[in-house]
Design a protein around this motif. Structure first.
Motif, short mmCIF file in Angstrom:
data_model
loop_
_atom_site.label_atom_id
_atom_site.label_comp_id
_atom_site.label_asym_id
_atom_site.label_seq_id
_atom_site.Cartn_x
_atom_site.Cartn_y
_atom_site.Cartn_z
N MET A 1 -21.41 3.13 -8.57
CA MET A 1 -21.05 1.60 -8.53
C MET A 1 -22.28 0.95 -7.87
O MET A 1 -23.05 1.49 -6.91
CB MET A 1 -19.87 1.51 -7.57
CG MET A 1 -19.71 -0.02 -7.11
SD MET A 1 -18.43 -0.38 -5.95
CE MET A 1 -16.86 0.42 -6.58
N MET A 2 -22.77 -0.04 -8.17
CA MET A 2 -23.87 -0.81 -7.77
C MET A 2 -23.70 -1.26 -6.21
O MET A 2 -22.40 -1.61 -5.81
CB MET A 2 -24.23 -2.15 -8.46
CG MET A 2 -24.89 -1.81 -9.93
SD MET A 2 -25.38 -3.36 -10.60
CE MET A 2 -23.81 -3.77 -11.20
N THR A 3 -24.65 -1.33 -5.26
CA THR A 3 -24.56 -1.64 -4.05
C THR A 3 -25.52 -2.93 -3.79
O THR A 3 -26.73 -2.73 -4.00
CB THR A 3 -24.77 -0.69 -2.99
OG1 THR A 3 -23.90 0.40 -3.10
CG2 THR A 3 -24.52 -1.19 -1.64
N LEU A 4 -24.94 -4.06 -3.36
CA LEU A 4 -25.97 -5.29 -3.08
C LEU A 4 -25.90 -5.19 -1.54
O LEU A 4 -25.01 -5.41 -0.84
CB LEU A 4 -25.08 -6.67 -3.64
CG LEU A 4 -25.98 -7.80 -3.40
CD1 LEU A 4 -27.24 -7.77 -3.91
CD2 LEU A 4 -25.23 -9.05 -3.78
N GLU A 24 -25.20 -12.33 -5.62
CA GLU A 24 -23.62 -12.00 -5.72
C GLU A 24 -22.87 -12.83 -6.67
O GLU A 24 -21.91 -12.29 -7.32
CB GLU A 24 -23.09 -12.18 -4.30
CG GLU A 24 -21.67 -11.98 -4.03
CD GLU A 24 -21.09 -12.47 -2.88
OE1 GLU A 24 -21.84 -12.52 -1.89
OE2 GLU A 24 -19.70 -12.31 -2.79
N LEU A 27 -23.49 -11.12 -10.14
CA LEU A 27 -22.94 -10.00 -10.30
C LEU A 27 -21.19 -10.26 -10.77
O LEU A 27 -20.75 -9.66 -11.57
CB LEU A 27 -22.82 -8.88 -9.32
CG LEU A 27 -24.25 -8.29 -8.95
CD1 LEU A 27 -24.35 -7.96 -7.48
CD2 LEU A 27 -24.39 -7.17 -9.86
N ASP A 33 -19.21 -4.19 -11.52
CA ASP A 33 -18.58 -3.33 -10.44
C ASP A 33 -19.53 -3.28 -9.55
O ASP A 33 -20.45 -2.57 -9.54
CB ASP A 33 -17.97 -2.23 -10.91
CG ASP A 33 -16.71 -1.55 -10.14
OD1 ASP A 33 -16.01 -2.39 -9.36
OD2 ASP A 33 -16.23 -0.34 -10.17
N PHE A 34 -19.45 -4.04 -8.17
CA PHE A 34 -20.33 -3.82 -7.20
C PHE A 34 -19.59 -3.92 -5.69
O PHE A 34 -18.40 -4.15 -5.60
CB PHE A 34 -21.36 -4.87 -7.35
CG PHE A 34 -21.10 -6.03 -6.99
CD1 PHE A 34 -20.43 -7.03 -7.78
CD2 PHE A 34 -21.24 -6.69 -5.62
CE1 PHE A 34 -19.64 -8.24 -7.61
CE2 PHE A 34 -21.09 -7.84 -5.44
CZ PHE A 34 -20.29 -8.91 -6.24
N GLU A 35 -20.45 -3.21 -4.71
CA GLU A 35 -19.85 -3.44 -3.46
C GLU A 35 -21.18 -4.15 -2.54
O GLU A 35 -22.26 -3.84 -3.11
CB GLU A 35 -19.69 -1.88 -2.77
CG GLU A 35 -20.80 -1.07 -2.71
CD GLU A 35 -20.39 0.22 -2.11
OE1 GLU A 35 -19.02 0.51 -2.11
OE2 GLU A 35 -21.36 1.22 -2.03
N LEU A 53 -30.98 -4.72 -4.52
CA LEU A 53 -29.72 -4.00 -5.22
C LEU A 53 -29.99 -2.59 -5.34
O LEU A 53 -31.33 -2.11 -5.63
CB LEU A 53 -29.60 -4.63 -6.51
CG LEU A 53 -28.50 -4.30 -7.35
CD1 LEU A 53 -26.96 -4.61 -6.91
CD2 LEU A 53 -28.45 -4.42 -8.98
N ASP A 55 -28.99 0.26 -7.85
CA ASP A 55 -28.38 0.65 -9.07
C ASP A 55 -28.87 1.94 -9.71
O ASP A 55 -28.64 3.14 -8.91
CB ASP A 55 -28.45 -0.46 -10.18
CG ASP A 55 -27.54 -0.29 -11.32
OD1 ASP A 55 -26.48 0.45 -11.37
OD2 ASP A 55 -27.92 -1.21 -12.36
N LEU A 69 -30.30 -7.29 -14.08
CA LEU A 69 -28.77 -7.18 -14.56
C LEU A 69 -28.56 -7.85 -15.95
O LEU A 69 -27.86 -7.39 -16.85
CB LEU A 69 -28.10 -8.20 -13.79
CG LEU A 69 -27.89 -7.83 -12.31
CD1 LEU A 69 -27.26 -8.76 -11.45
CD2 LEU A 69 -27.12 -6.44 -12.18
#
Ligand SMILES: N[C@@H](CCC(=O)N[C@@H](CS)C(=O)NCC(=O)O)C(=O)O
Length: 113
Positions: A1-4, A24, A27, A33-35, A53, A55, A69
């Motif tokens: 999962m991606m994290t921003l 945000e 996304l 799907d990201f957190e 980000l 990824d 993205l």
């Protein structure tokens, strides 16, 4: 999962950074799907500015993140635009984010009234 990685909420705003909110929003718009992870100190960011980000690697800068993205989603952001429209959009983004932004920052934070 991606994290921003974004700034934490401040001044009654869920995020005080337009750059963090822009990513945000992208996304979310793309349904990816990201957190979100918050970092209050931009000096810890890869380029000293928020957001970034994670990824397949670390991607700093909101514009580079949008490009990433777009590629990841086969044109989910820019494919509906003609090359000329992308160019005009890039010019307005530079104007707003690199130049007018500082006038807004100055009037918001340096002018007591
Ligand atoms: N070109 C960058 C600009 C990001 C930016 O200026 N972020 C601000 C928060 S709104 C920041 O981290 N500033 C910290 C600093 O300049 O020390 C982008 O699009 O991501």
């Amino acid at each position: 999962m991606m994290t921003l990685y974004t700034l934490p909420p401040a001044f009654g705003l869920r995020n005080p950074s337009p750059f963090c909110l822009k990513v945000e929003m992208a996304l979310t718009h793309l349904g990816l799907d990201f957190e979100i992870a918050t970092e209050a100190n931009p000096q810890k960011a890869p380029k000293g500015k928020m957001p970034w980000l994670v990824d397949d690697g670390i991607i700093p800068d909101s514009e580079l993140i949008l490009d990433h993205l777009d590629k990841k989603t086969d044109g989910g952001i820019f494919s509906a635009l003609a090359p000329e429209e992308v160019a005009v959009g890039t010019a307005f983004t530079r104007l707003a984010e690199d130049h007018l932004y500082w006038m807004v920052v100055a009037s918001r934070w340096l002018d007591d009234e």
